[in-house]
Design a protein around this motif. Sequence first.
Motif, PDB file in Angstrom:
ATOM      1  N   VAL A  49       0.841  -1.206   0.000  1.00 18.49           N
ATOM      2  CA  VAL A  49       0.000   0.000   0.000  1.00 18.49           C
ATOM      3  C   VAL A  49       0.872   1.250   0.000  1.00 18.49           C
ATOM      4  O   VAL A  49       0.678   2.164  -0.807  1.00 18.49           O
ATOM      5  CB  VAL A  49      -0.972  -0.009   1.202  1.00 18.49           C
ATOM      6  N   VAL A  50       1.852   1.302   0.889  1.00 19.27           N
ATOM      7  CA  VAL A  50       2.746   2.456   0.950  1.00 19.27           C
ATOM      8  C   VAL A  50       3.626   2.502  -0.296  1.00 19.27           C
ATOM      9  O   VAL A  50       3.836   3.570  -0.872  1.00 19.27           O
ATOM     10  CB  VAL A  50       3.589   2.455   2.247  1.00 19.27           C
ATOM     11  N   MET A  51       4.118   1.359  -0.738  1.00 14.77           N
ATOM     12  CA  MET A  51       4.935   1.328  -1.952  1.00 14.77           C
ATOM     13  C   MET A  51       4.151   1.910  -3.129  1.00 14.77           C
ATOM     14  O   MET A  51       4.671   2.741  -3.871  1.00 14.77           O
ATOM     15  CB  MET A  51       5.371  -0.104  -2.274  1.00 14.77           C
ATOM     16  N   ALA A  52       2.904   1.497  -3.284  1.00 17.24           N
ATOM     17  CA  ALA A  52       2.076   1.978  -4.394  1.00 17.24           C
ATOM     18  C   ALA A  52       1.847   3.479  -4.313  1.00 17.24           C
ATOM     19  O   ALA A  52       1.778   4.156  -5.343  1.00 17.24           O
ATOM     20  CB  ALA A  52       0.744   1.234  -4.418  1.00 17.24           C
ATOM     21  N   ALA A  53       1.751   4.015  -3.117  1.00 18.84           N
ATOM     22  CA  ALA A  53       1.545   5.456  -2.947  1.00 18.84           C
ATOM     23  C   ALA A  53       2.776   6.251  -3.376  1.00 18.84           C
ATOM     24  O   ALA A  53       2.662   7.401  -3.796  1.00 18.84           O
ATOM     25  CB  ALA A  53       1.196   5.769  -1.493  1.00 18.84           C
ATOM     26  N   ILE A  54       3.958   5.644  -3.292  1.00 22.14           N
ATOM     27  CA  ILE A  54       5.218   6.320  -3.622  1.00 22.14           C
ATOM     28  C   ILE A  54       5.611   6.106  -5.083  1.00 22.14           C
ATOM     29  O   ILE A  54       6.187   6.991  -5.718  1.00 22.14           O
ATOM     30  CB  ILE A  54       6.337   5.844  -2.666  1.00 22.14           C
ATOM     31  N   LEU A  55       5.289   4.947  -5.628  1.00 25.07           N
ATOM     32  CA  LEU A  55       5.711   4.616  -6.986  1.00 25.07           C
ATOM     33  C   LEU A  55       4.942   5.401  -8.045  1.00 25.07           C
ATOM     34  O   LEU A  55       3.726   5.563  -7.957  1.00 25.07           O
ATOM     35  CB  LEU A  55       5.518   3.119  -7.256  1.00 25.07           C
ATOM     36  N   HIS A  56       5.661   5.855  -9.048  1.00 26.05           N
ATOM     37  CA  HIS A  56       5.053   6.464 -10.232  1.00 26.05           C
ATOM     38  C   HIS A  56       4.414   5.332 -11.043  1.00 26.05           C
ATOM     39  O   HIS A  56       4.953   4.220 -11.076  1.00 26.05           O
ATOM     40  CB  HIS A  56       6.144   7.162 -11.049  1.00 26.05           C
ATOM     41  N   PRO A  57       3.294   5.573 -11.711  1.00 31.14           N
ATOM     42  CA  PRO A  57       2.657   4.506 -12.494  1.00 31.14           C
ATOM     43  C   PRO A  57       3.564   3.888 -13.566  1.00 31.14           C
ATOM     44  O   PRO A  57       3.370   2.730 -13.933  1.00 31.14           O
ATOM     45  CB  PRO A  57       1.458   5.202 -13.149  1.00 31.14           C
ATOM     46  N   GLN A  58       4.549   4.616 -14.046  1.00 36.79           N
ATOM     47  CA  GLN A  58       5.451   4.099 -15.077  1.00 36.79           C
ATOM     48  C   GLN A  58       6.814   3.708 -14.516  1.00 36.79           C
ATOM     49  O   GLN A  58       7.793   3.626 -15.252  1.00 36.79           O
ATOM     50  CB  GLN A  58       5.609   5.142 -16.182  1.00 36.79           C
ATOM     51  N   MET A  59       6.891   3.428 -13.226  1.00 40.16           N
ATOM     52  CA  MET A  59       8.160   3.124 -12.565  1.00 40.16           C
ATOM     53  C   MET A  59       8.848   1.905 -13.173  1.00 40.16           C
ATOM     54  O   MET A  59       8.219   0.909 -13.496  1.00 40.16           O
ATOM     55  CB  MET A  59       7.895   2.869 -11.080  1.00 40.16           C
ATOM     56  N   ILE A  60      10.180   2.017 -13.318  1.00 41.32           N
ATOM     57  CA  ILE A  60      11.042   0.937 -13.809  1.00 41.32           C
ATOM     58  C   ILE A  60      12.260   0.845 -12.884  1.00 41.32           C
ATOM     59  O   ILE A  60      12.822   1.865 -12.485  1.00 41.32           O
ATOM     60  CB  ILE A  60      11.554   1.246 -15.244  1.00 41.32           C
ATOM     61  N   LEU A  61      12.670  -0.375 -12.557  1.00 41.18           N
ATOM     62  CA  LEU A  61      13.885  -0.632 -11.787  1.00 41.18           C
ATOM     63  C   LEU A  61      14.797  -1.515 -12.626  1.00 41.18           C
ATOM     64  O   LEU A  61      14.370  -2.576 -13.098  1.00 41.18           O
ATOM     65  CB  LEU A  61      13.548  -1.328 -10.467  1.00 41.18           C
ATOM     66  N   VAL A  62      16.049  -1.078 -12.816  1.00 39.31           N
ATOM     67  CA  VAL A  62      17.044  -1.868 -13.537  1.00 39.31           C
ATOM     68  C   VAL A  62      18.034  -2.412 -12.504  1.00 39.31           C
ATOM     69  O   VAL A  62      18.677  -1.639 -11.783  1.00 39.31           O
ATOM     70  CB  VAL A  62      17.785  -1.023 -14.601  1.00 39.31           C
ATOM     71  N   LEU A  63      18.136  -3.722 -12.438  1.00 39.45           N
ATOM     72  CA  LEU A  63      19.025  -4.372 -11.485  1.00 39.45           C
ATOM     73  C   LEU A  63      20.426  -4.496 -12.062  1.00 39.45           C
ATOM     74  O   LEU A  63      20.617  -4.431 -13.285  1.00 39.45           O
ATOM     75  CB  LEU A  63      18.473  -5.747 -11.115  1.00 39.45           C
ATOM     76  N   GLY A  64      21.398  -4.715 -11.191  1.00 33.97           N
ATOM     77  CA  GLY A  64      22.791  -4.795 -11.615  1.00 33.97           C
ATOM     78  C   GLY A  64      23.082  -5.903 -12.613  1.00 33.97           C
ATOM     79  O   GLY A  64      24.017  -5.797 -13.400  1.00 33.97           O
ATOM     80  N   ASP A  65      22.264  -6.946 -12.600  1.00 30.26           N
ATOM     81  CA  ASP A  65      22.473  -8.043 -13.550  1.00 30.26           C
ATOM     82  C   ASP A  65      21.724  -7.831 -14.863  1.00 30.26           C
ATOM     83  O   ASP A  65      21.684  -8.713 -15.715  1.00 30.26           O
ATOM     84  CB  ASP A  65      22.086  -9.384 -12.923  1.00 30.26           C
ATOM     85  N   GLY A  66      21.107  -6.652 -15.008  1.00 30.62           N
ATOM     86  CA  GLY A  66      20.427  -6.322 -16.250  1.00 30.62           C
ATOM     87  C   GLY A  66      18.934  -6.605 -16.262  1.00 30.62           C
ATOM     88  O   GLY A  66      18.241  -6.219 -17.198  1.00 30.62           O
TER      89      GLY A  66
END
Length: 159
Positions: A49-66
Amino acid sequence: MTLRSTLTPLVALLALGAAPAQASPDQDRRTVAELDTAYQTAVERNDAVVMAAILHPQMILVLGDGQVRTGEDLLVLARSRDVSFERQVEDEGTQTVRLYGPDTAIVTARLWLKGVRGSRAFDRRLWFSDTYVRTPDGWRYVFGQASLDLPNSVGAGPQ
């Protein structure tokens, strides 16, 4: 209930309702710093719930392994509770918030992750950069990039 558990939802709500034109650069840096810390706490608790309130609808995370994760991927993982965190915290003194114009902020910090995923334990540190943008609803986390796991000998690094 700890102060940290009380502040997480409060910080998220305050940051999302912030009036864009009224904040000074120092206020924006503080708000984004607190928001990013609140986000890490929400991940640690699998608080979608809190994560969703902070995240932008188009959020992307790129991890170190690609690998690339969307915000929805992160929320699904939190809801599944497949990962149980003992720690998901920024190492004290490593967080830096830089503003780029009035509507973009980048947080850089070293993160300590410790817990269990499935039956596999993990204990590692990594560097990350999280990009926040100001929206009509307040600051939102739109892009993140995480390093590979750091060797134990790595220090705090450059700020």
